[in-house]
Design an enzyme around this catalytic site. Sequence first.
Site, PDB file in Angstrom:
ATOM      1  N   ASP A 209      49.544  36.401  30.867  1.00  0.00           N
ATOM      2  CA  ASP A 209      49.367  35.952  32.266  1.00  0.00           C
ATOM      3  C   ASP A 209      49.019  34.468  32.300  1.00  0.00           C
ATOM      4  O   ASP A 209      48.771  33.861  31.275  1.00  0.00           O
ATOM      5  CB  ASP A 209      48.222  36.746  32.909  1.00  0.00           C
ATOM      6  CG  ASP A 209      46.927  36.606  32.106  1.00  0.00           C
ATOM      7  OD1 ASP A 209      46.688  37.460  31.233  1.00  0.00           O
ATOM      8  OD2 ASP A 209      46.184  35.610  32.293  1.00  0.00           O
ATOM      9  N   ASP A 211      46.312  33.236  33.802  1.00  0.00           N
ATOM     10  CA  ASP A 211      44.922  33.170  34.241  1.00  0.00           C
ATOM     11  C   ASP A 211      44.904  32.924  35.753  1.00  0.00           C
ATOM     12  O   ASP A 211      45.749  33.484  36.448  1.00  0.00           O
ATOM     13  CB  ASP A 211      44.133  32.126  33.428  1.00  0.00           C
ATOM     14  CG  ASP A 211      42.638  32.430  33.430  1.00  0.00           C
ATOM     15  OD1 ASP A 211      42.275  33.595  33.188  1.00  0.00           O
ATOM     16  OD2 ASP A 211      41.833  31.521  33.695  1.00  0.00           O
TER      17      ASP A 211
HETATM   18  N1  ADE Z   1      43.272  38.401  28.079  1.00  0.00           N
HETATM   19  C1  ADE Z   1      44.491  38.426  28.635  1.00  0.00           C
HETATM   20  N2  ADE Z   1      44.555  37.585  29.701  1.00  0.00           N
HETATM   21  C2  ADE Z   1      43.335  37.019  29.808  1.00  0.00           C
HETATM   22  C3  ADE Z   1      42.765  36.080  30.691  1.00  0.00           C
HETATM   23  N3  ADE Z   1      43.470  35.545  31.679  1.00  0.00           N
HETATM   24  N4  ADE Z   1      41.465  35.732  30.515  1.00  0.00           N
HETATM   25  C4  ADE Z   1      40.765  36.269  29.491  1.00  0.00           C
HETATM   26  N5  ADE Z   1      41.242  37.166  28.637  1.00  0.00           N
HETATM   27  C5  ADE Z   1      42.525  37.538  28.778  1.00  0.00           C
END
Ligand code: ADE
Length: 272
Positions: A209, A211
Amino acid sequence: MTQTMIGIVGGSGLYDIPGLAGAEWQEVETPWGAPSDAILVGELGGVRLAFLPRHGRGHVHSPTTVPYRANIDAMKRLGVTDLVSVSACGSFREEMAPGDFVIVDQFIDRTFARDKTFFGDGCVAHVSLAHPTCPRLGTACREAASAQGVHVHDGGTYLAMEGPQFSSAAESKLYRAWGADVIGMTNMPEAKLAREAELCYASVAMITDYDSWHPDHGSVDITAIIETLGANAEAARGLVAALPGKLDAERATCPHGCDRALDHAIMTARDR
Ligand code: ADE
């Protein structure tokens, strides 16, 4: 020369290693308590391999409660020489897209509720973490991942957050401004402990992703992450299968000194 033994600490989505000859789940005791789970030990491509699901089968340990010291100690006791972390992460860079892998080479540690050292009770040591990962092992992981057709980024800074909640948009923008490339919840203190245990350590961060900084992508949610995780885990299994072919079955000392990290790190007098 030492026999190479690959250790894999598998993150979310990676709970077993198919094709491991003579595979057996072994319970390992450590002075730091029990590891996250039993460890699957066998042989792959002529090289011994130990696999530990970081969160336990059934995903029972949160990033904070993973027994990091027991996990690293157990791998060391089994004879692991080359430890590969496989984990999910979010991305702070447009060009580092979901589905891509990053061979992490730097960390910013923002975790605060975990035991981070094997030392401090009667014996004090200060290991160097200037270069926390092993370039030789990282190259092997990069080549093994590229062979799966994955878009691999060679190098990146991983910000380790405590979690379990994801970052706010303000935090996400701050970490981006700090120069972090990806974010996850589990590589620290794992990398620090691997260095103290004199293990070569490489981290393969699989992007799920963007974030919460990205204007065109909404906030992170676990359903979206799980969708990407499935494809990432398949590529990760291919990476693991290709890894023995990238490493020699017998290894000399690490050219980067990972296996001698304590040589100049212990402060406590020997004759105490
Ligand atoms: N693991 C997968 N995506 C994440 C994110 N955006 N923040 C922290 N850990 C993650």
